[in-house]
Design a protein around this motif. Sequence first.
Motif, PDB file in Angstrom:
ATOM      1  N   MET A  63     -25.356-109.915  65.643  1.00 49.42           N
ATOM      2  CA  MET A  63     -25.242-109.185  66.906  1.00 49.42           C
ATOM      3  C   MET A  63     -26.018-107.873  66.838  1.00 49.42           C
ATOM      4  O   MET A  63     -26.075-107.219  65.798  1.00 49.42           O
ATOM      5  CB  MET A  63     -23.772-108.905  67.228  1.00 49.42           C
ATOM      6  CG  MET A  63     -23.547-108.303  68.617  1.00 49.42           C
ATOM      7  SD  MET A  63     -21.787-108.062  69.017  1.00 49.42           S
ATOM      8  CE  MET A  63     -21.267-109.776  69.263  1.00 49.42           C
ATOM      9  N   PHE A  64     -26.616-107.488  67.962  1.00 50.68           N
ATOM     10  CA  PHE A  64     -27.294-106.205  68.054  1.00 50.68           C
ATOM     11  C   PHE A  64     -27.275-105.735  69.507  1.00 50.68           C
ATOM     12  O   PHE A  64     -26.967-106.498  70.425  1.00 50.68           O
ATOM     13  CB  PHE A  64     -28.741-106.296  67.538  1.00 50.68           C
ATOM     14  CG  PHE A  64     -29.665-107.159  68.372  1.00 50.68           C
ATOM     15  CD1 PHE A  64     -30.507-106.614  69.319  1.00 50.68           C
ATOM     16  CD2 PHE A  64     -29.684-108.546  68.192  1.00 50.68           C
ATOM     17  CE1 PHE A  64     -31.362-107.408  70.076  1.00 50.68           C
ATOM     18  CE2 PHE A  64     -30.534-109.348  68.939  1.00 50.68           C
ATOM     19  CZ  PHE A  64     -31.374-108.772  69.881  1.00 50.68           C
ATOM     20  N   ILE A  65     -27.578-104.461  69.690  1.00 55.13           N
ATOM     21  CA  ILE A  65     -27.611-103.859  71.021  1.00 55.13           C
ATOM     22  C   ILE A  65     -29.042-103.485  71.357  1.00 55.13           C
ATOM     23  O   ILE A  65     -29.752-102.888  70.539  1.00 55.13           O
ATOM     24  CB  ILE A  65     -26.722-102.600  71.090  1.00 55.13           C
ATOM     25  CG1 ILE A  65     -25.268-102.940  70.756  1.00 55.13           C
ATOM     26  CG2 ILE A  65     -26.798-101.966  72.481  1.00 55.13           C
ATOM     27  CD1 ILE A  65     -24.373-101.718  70.635  1.00 55.13           C
ATOM     28  N   ARG A  66     -29.466-103.812  72.579  1.00 58.85           N
ATOM     29  CA  ARG A  66     -30.776-103.397  73.069  1.00 58.85           C
ATOM     30  C   ARG A  66     -30.645-103.075  74.545  1.00 58.85           C
ATOM     31  O   ARG A  66     -30.154-103.894  75.324  1.00 58.85           O
ATOM     32  CB  ARG A  66     -31.824-104.502  72.854  1.00 58.85           C
ATOM     33  CG  ARG A  66     -33.229-104.124  73.335  1.00 58.85           C
ATOM     34  CD  ARG A  66     -34.222-105.251  73.047  1.00 58.85           C
ATOM     35  NE  ARG A  66     -35.571-104.919  73.449  1.00 58.85           N
ATOM     36  CZ  ARG A  66     -36.087-105.182  74.667  1.00 58.85           C
ATOM     37  NH1 ARG A  66     -35.332-105.787  75.591  1.00 58.85           N
ATOM     38  NH2 ARG A  66     -37.326-104.845  74.956  1.00 58.85           N
ATOM     39  N   ASN A  67     -31.068-101.892  74.907  1.00 56.19           N
ATOM     40  CA  ASN A  67     -30.989-101.429  76.303  1.00 56.19           C
ATOM     41  C   ASN A  67     -29.589-101.599  76.888  1.00 56.19           C
ATOM     42  O   ASN A  67     -29.419-102.012  78.041  1.00 56.19           O
ATOM     43  CB  ASN A  67     -32.023-102.157  77.167  1.00 56.19           C
ATOM     44  CG  ASN A  67     -33.453-101.815  76.781  1.00 56.19           C
ATOM     45  OD1 ASN A  67     -33.710-100.770  76.172  1.00 56.19           O
ATOM     46  ND2 ASN A  67     -34.397-102.680  77.117  1.00 56.19           N
ATOM     47  N   TYR A  92     -35.229-110.956  77.863  1.00 59.17           N
ATOM     48  CA  TYR A  92     -34.939-112.209  77.175  1.00 59.17           C
ATOM     49  C   TYR A  92     -35.797-112.325  75.918  1.00 59.17           C
ATOM     50  O   TYR A  92     -36.953-111.891  75.900  1.00 59.17           O
ATOM     51  CB  TYR A  92     -35.191-113.404  78.095  1.00 59.17           C
ATOM     52  CG  TYR A  92     -34.246-113.472  79.265  1.00 59.17           C
ATOM     53  CD1 TYR A  92     -32.893-113.757  79.075  1.00 59.17           C
ATOM     54  CD2 TYR A  92     -34.690-113.248  80.570  1.00 59.17           C
ATOM     55  CE1 TYR A  92     -32.018-113.817  80.142  1.00 59.17           C
ATOM     56  CE2 TYR A  92     -33.819-113.298  81.644  1.00 59.17           C
ATOM     57  CZ  TYR A  92     -32.488-113.576  81.425  1.00 59.17           C
ATOM     58  OH  TYR A  92     -31.607-113.613  82.481  1.00 59.17           O
ATOM     59  N   ILE A  93     -35.215-112.922  74.883  1.00 61.50           N
ATOM     60  CA  ILE A  93     -35.955-113.107  73.637  1.00 61.50           C
ATOM     61  C   ILE A  93     -36.958-114.241  73.811  1.00 61.50           C
ATOM     62  O   ILE A  93     -36.615-115.321  74.281  1.00 61.50           O
ATOM     63  CB  ILE A  93     -35.005-113.427  72.471  1.00 61.50           C
ATOM     64  CG1 ILE A  93     -33.967-112.305  72.298  1.00 61.50           C
ATOM     65  CG2 ILE A  93     -35.795-113.608  71.182  1.00 61.50           C
ATOM     66  CD1 ILE A  93     -32.911-112.613  71.242  1.00 61.50           C
ATOM     67  N   GLN A  94     -38.187-113.974  73.437  1.00 60.00           N
ATOM     68  CA  GLN A  94     -39.214-115.009  73.532  1.00 60.00           C
ATOM     69  C   GLN A  94     -39.158-115.911  72.295  1.00 60.00           C
ATOM     70  O   GLN A  94     -38.818-115.450  71.199  1.00 60.00           O
ATOM     71  CB  GLN A  94     -40.591-114.358  73.658  1.00 60.00           C
ATOM     72  CG  GLN A  94     -40.727-113.537  74.944  1.00 60.00           C
ATOM     73  CD  GLN A  94     -42.125-112.989  75.123  1.00 60.00           C
ATOM     74  OE1 GLN A  94     -42.739-112.490  74.199  1.00 60.00           O
ATOM     75  NE2 GLN A  94     -42.642-113.061  76.342  1.00 60.00           N
ATOM     76  N   ASP A 101     -39.340-100.227  69.714  1.00 63.64           N
ATOM     77  CA  ASP A 101     -38.916-101.552  70.182  1.00 63.64           C
ATOM     78  C   ASP A 101     -39.762-102.602  69.460  1.00 63.64           C
ATOM     79  O   ASP A 101     -40.495-103.382  70.058  1.00 63.64           O
ATOM     80  CB  ASP A 101     -39.081-101.659  71.700  1.00 63.64           C
ATOM     81  CG  ASP A 101     -38.351-102.869  72.285  1.00 63.64           C
ATOM     82  OD1 ASP A 101     -37.359-103.318  71.669  1.00 63.64           O
ATOM     83  OD2 ASP A 101     -38.782-103.352  73.349  1.00 63.64           O
ATOM     84  N   ASN A 102     -39.655-102.552  68.148  1.00 59.33           N
ATOM     85  CA  ASN A 102     -40.480-103.356  67.251  1.00 59.33           C
ATOM     86  C   ASN A 102     -39.530-104.109  66.332  1.00 59.33           C
ATOM     87  O   ASN A 102     -38.832-103.507  65.515  1.00 59.33           O
ATOM     88  CB  ASN A 102     -41.411-102.429  66.468  1.00 59.33           C
ATOM     89  CG  ASN A 102     -42.438-103.182  65.654  1.00 59.33           C
ATOM     90  OD1 ASN A 102     -42.491-104.409  65.673  1.00 59.33           O
ATOM     91  ND2 ASN A 102     -43.261-102.456  64.922  1.00 59.33           N
ATOM     92  N   TRP A 103     -39.520-105.453  66.433  1.00 58.09           N
ATOM     93  CA  TRP A 103     -38.490-106.262  65.778  1.00 58.09           C
ATOM     94  C   TRP A 103     -39.107-107.356  64.909  1.00 58.09           C
ATOM     95  O   TRP A 103     -40.145-107.931  65.241  1.00 58.09           O
ATOM     96  CB  TRP A 103     -37.600-106.927  66.844  1.00 58.09           C
ATOM     97  CG  TRP A 103     -36.903-105.963  67.747  1.00 58.09           C
ATOM     98  CD1 TRP A 103     -37.443-105.264  68.792  1.00 58.09           C
ATOM     99  CD2 TRP A 103     -35.516-105.590  67.691  1.00 58.09           C
ATOM    100  NE1 TRP A 103     -36.484-104.480  69.393  1.00 58.09           N
ATOM    101  CE2 TRP A 103     -35.289-104.664  68.746  1.00 58.09           C
ATOM    102  CE3 TRP A 103     -34.449-105.963  66.872  1.00 58.09           C
ATOM    103  CZ2 TRP A 103     -34.041-104.105  68.984  1.00 58.09           C
ATOM    104  CZ3 TRP A 103     -33.205-105.405  67.111  1.00 58.09           C
ATOM    105  CH2 TRP A 103     -33.006-104.484  68.153  1.00 58.09           C
ATOM    106  N   ILE A 123     -26.389-113.133  75.876  1.00 57.02           N
ATOM    107  CA  ILE A 123     -26.349-111.691  76.160  1.00 57.02           C
ATOM    108  C   ILE A 123     -25.091-111.397  76.964  1.00 57.02           C
ATOM    109  O   ILE A 123     -24.715-112.162  77.850  1.00 57.02           O
ATOM    110  CB  ILE A 123     -27.587-111.235  76.974  1.00 57.02           C
ATOM    111  CG1 ILE A 123     -28.882-111.605  76.245  1.00 57.02           C
ATOM    112  CG2 ILE A 123     -27.543-109.731  77.231  1.00 57.02           C
ATOM    113  CD1 ILE A 123     -30.146-111.315  77.056  1.00 57.02           C
ATOM    114  N   ALA A 124     -24.431-110.276  76.642  1.00 57.51           N
ATOM    115  CA  ALA A 124     -23.231-109.876  77.376  1.00 57.51           C
ATOM    116  C   ALA A 124     -23.163-108.350  77.456  1.00 57.51           C
ATOM    117  O   ALA A 124     -24.002-107.636  76.894  1.00 57.51           O
ATOM    118  CB  ALA A 124     -21.983-110.433  76.697  1.00 57.51           C
ATOM    119  N   ASN A 125     -22.136-107.870  78.152  1.00 60.22           N
ATOM    120  CA  ASN A 125     -21.943-106.427  78.306  1.00 60.22           C
ATOM    121  C   ASN A 125     -20.951-105.853  77.318  1.00 60.22           C
ATOM    122  O   ASN A 125     -20.625-104.663  77.376  1.00 60.22           O
ATOM    123  CB  ASN A 125     -21.476-106.118  79.738  1.00 60.22           C
ATOM    124  CG  ASN A 125     -22.524-106.460  80.773  1.00 60.22           C
ATOM    125  OD1 ASN A 125     -23.709-106.175  80.586  1.00 60.22           O
ATOM    126  ND2 ASN A 125     -22.104-107.091  81.860  1.00 60.22           N
TER     127      ASN A 125
END
Length: 326
Positions: free
Chosen positions: A213-217, A310-312, A277-279, A240-242
């Motif tokens: 799990m991670f948080i982004r924006n 969304y993750i590409q 924002d580099n993953w 993705i959730a809140n």
Amino acid sequence: MDFKKIYILGFVLLAFVVSASAQKVKTAGNPVFKGWYADPEGIIFDNEYWIFPTYSAPYHEQIFMDAFSSKDLVKWKKHKSIIDTTEVKWAKYAMWAPAIIKKDDKYFLFFAANDIQNNEQPGGIGIGIADKPEGPYKDYLGKPLLDKIHNGAQPIDQFIFHDKDGQYYMIYGGWGHCNIVKMKDDFTGFIPYEDGTIFKEITPEGYVEGPFMFIRNGKYYFMWSEGGWGGPHYQVAYAIANSPFGPFKRIGVVLKQDPTVATGAGHHSLIQIPGEDNWYIVYHRRPLGETDANHRVTCVDKLTFDDNGYIQPVKITFEGVKRKEL
């Protein structure tokens, strides 16, 4: 014409070209280090990259863990046997899926051991503690942190999630079930939720194991592995959730085999470059032609997002990622 001077000048120029070529941006190549390693946890400590993997071998040989560090994602240093079953007396075999966190200048290495199949068997999820990321790690509790099956979730594949409010959670589970538990501040146990429960199930559709799990924006991204770890169709999906409690609705697959590169791509983690924002996705896969379930290698490739967050889909490569110093 002074041929001696020309010869010397030519030699100097050649040396310069060779040196410049060596300094050019290189790629890490996949796998990023030699050996059979799986379930890699990638993280940054003190401006250095680290990977903590499972030593991929038959369970009775899976009795220690190595770690790897790098200053640039290209050259990796091996740190041998940072923890083993001689230090963790209750762990007899099948030490796997490490997860690590730094807290209060101590390093806490979470791991699963003994592959318990019921609540009567000894084993489960334990913790090692050390002053340095390379260890050596000592058994923190002298017993498992968690040694029982709750909500159908085998106590394996733990991930430690640090929420933005400072709370630490452990997200874990095999056998197609995933729980989230609230950690005590000293990691010696769990804190009940307001409703009195300790183990909240957050299992999304398709979940098998390997939560991350991670948080982004401001959004909570939940990722997991699907399929059988020993087969070619192992893969990673996400939602993705809140909230870290979901609900998590499966969006799609982001990591899977490429029959021209490798099979069984899964059980991953992510590394984010601080302030960017580099993953990078750190994962294991099985080389083409390998049929032994334990013949897995650790790889690193780029992970990106589209404009909607969304993750590409990840392209798995032989080249790996470019040099990136912190």
